[in-house]
Design a protein around this motif. Structure first.
Motif, short mmCIF file in Angstrom:
data_model
loop_
_atom_site.label_atom_id
_atom_site.label_comp_id
_atom_site.label_asym_id
_atom_site.label_seq_id
_atom_site.Cartn_x
_atom_site.Cartn_y
_atom_site.Cartn_z
N ILE A 1 -6.13 -11.55 -6.17
CA ILE A 1 -5.45 -10.43 -5.52
C ILE A 1 -4.18 -10.90 -4.81
O ILE A 1 -3.11 -10.30 -4.94
N ILE A 2 -4.30 -11.99 -4.06
CA ILE A 2 -3.17 -12.51 -3.28
C ILE A 2 -2.01 -12.93 -4.19
O ILE A 2 -0.84 -12.80 -3.84
N LEU A 3 -2.33 -13.42 -5.37
CA LEU A 3 -1.30 -13.90 -6.29
C LEU A 3 -0.80 -12.81 -7.23
O LEU A 3 0.08 -13.05 -8.05
N MET A 4 -1.36 -11.61 -7.08
CA MET A 4 -1.02 -10.50 -7.96
C MET A 4 0.25 -9.80 -7.47
O MET A 4 0.32 -9.33 -6.33
N ILE A 5 1.27 -9.71 -8.30
CA ILE A 5 2.53 -9.05 -7.92
C ILE A 5 2.30 -7.58 -7.60
O ILE A 5 2.87 -7.04 -6.64
N SER A 6 1.45 -6.92 -8.37
CA SER A 6 1.20 -5.49 -8.17
C SER A 6 0.56 -5.22 -6.81
O SER A 6 0.76 -4.16 -6.22
N PHE A 7 -0.22 -6.18 -6.30
CA PHE A 7 -0.84 -6.02 -4.98
C PHE A 7 0.23 -5.90 -3.90
O PHE A 7 0.17 -5.02 -3.03
N TRP A 8 1.23 -6.76 -3.95
CA TRP A 8 2.28 -6.75 -2.93
C TRP A 8 3.20 -5.55 -3.10
O TRP A 8 3.73 -5.03 -2.10
N ARG A 9 3.36 -5.09 -4.32
CA ARG A 9 4.13 -3.85 -4.52
C ARG A 9 3.39 -2.67 -3.89
O ARG A 9 4.02 -1.78 -3.29
N SER A 10 2.08 -2.67 -4.04
CA SER A 10 1.28 -1.59 -3.44
C SER A 10 1.35 -1.64 -1.92
O SER A 10 1.40 -0.59 -1.26
N ILE A 11 1.36 -2.85 -1.37
CA ILE A 11 1.48 -3.01 0.08
C ILE A 11 2.78 -2.38 0.57
O ILE A 11 2.81 -1.66 1.58
#
Length: 235
Positions: A77-87
């Protein structure tokens, strides 16, 4: 599984986290659960680089947590680009709304005359933050409007908005807004049942709308943006 949920039930992982964040916690408590969630997400975003460093570090790779399915999931999750975009999207939405709630809970201003405008501005900020692309914000605003109508919006808020000179005299559309006018009259009928008193208020509203009488004197004009409505009307 949430990132915080995984980290904060494992003391060794918490200690590792603090090493990489300089003792900064990911959880930031606030008065309300809504504000706590926002501030925590904001804190996670600020610690993005440190979190990514931690989950790609030798300390993490050599730990027993890196070999467990839960640890692998959180690392992914932490390394997922989409996770940070969602943040980022979450912060765009919740940031303006948190400011509205702070206004409601604050003591420095009488919120009744400001919350209506604050909510409108919050929605404008959300729209602009998504570059006015409807597919990005439309569903969110539908949820916001539903909550606004069911939990926050009351005729008294619209009446307060109308009677706030800081906005009224600088936005000519307020007096032409059917919803605001309807709520204004609903409030007046509910709070002042006497027809005689209602008629007097209608006369005063005409003076207010046209900035005549006391509403047009230099002192009142000068204090339109200085005094909150309640304090100004009580002078």
């Amino acid at each position: 599984m949430t990132v915080n949920g995984y980290i904060y039930v494992r003391p060794e992982v918490v200690n590792m986290l603090r090493t990489f964040t300089g003792q900064v916690e990911l959880v930031r408590p606030a008065v309300t659960r809504f504000a706590t969630s926002f501030l925590t997400i904001q804190r996670i975003h600020k610690q993005k680089n440190n979190l990514r460093k931690m989950f790609t570090s030798p300390e993490w790779s050599s730990s027993k947590w890196a070999k467990e399915s839960g640890g692998k999931q959180v690392q992914s999750i932490i390394l997922m680009i989409s996770f940070w975009r969602s943040i980022i999207d979450i912060l765009k939405i919740f940031g303006p709304l948190v400011r509205v709630l702070r206004l409601v809970d604050g003591e420095k201003r009488l919120a009744m005359g400001y919350i209506y405008e604050a909510m409108d501005r919050a929605k404008e900020v959300i729209i602009k933050s998504f570059n006015e692309k409807e597919d990005k914000y439309m569903n969110v605003l539908k949820i916001v409007d539903k909550r606004w109508e069911s939990q926050l919006h009351r005729p008294l808020h619209a009446a307060g908005h109308y009677l706030n000179p800081e906005y009224f005299y600088y936005n000519l559309t307020i007096a032409e807004d059917g919803e605001i006018m309807e709520d204004l009259y609903k409030t007046m009928q509910r709070l002042i049942p006497s027809h005689e008193e209602q008629d007097k208020i209608i006369d005063q509203l005409t003076l207010y709308r046209n900035a005549e009488g006391l509403f047009g004197i230099e002192f009142a004009i000068r204090h339109r943006k200085i005094k909150s409505p309640g304090k100004l009307h009580n002078i």
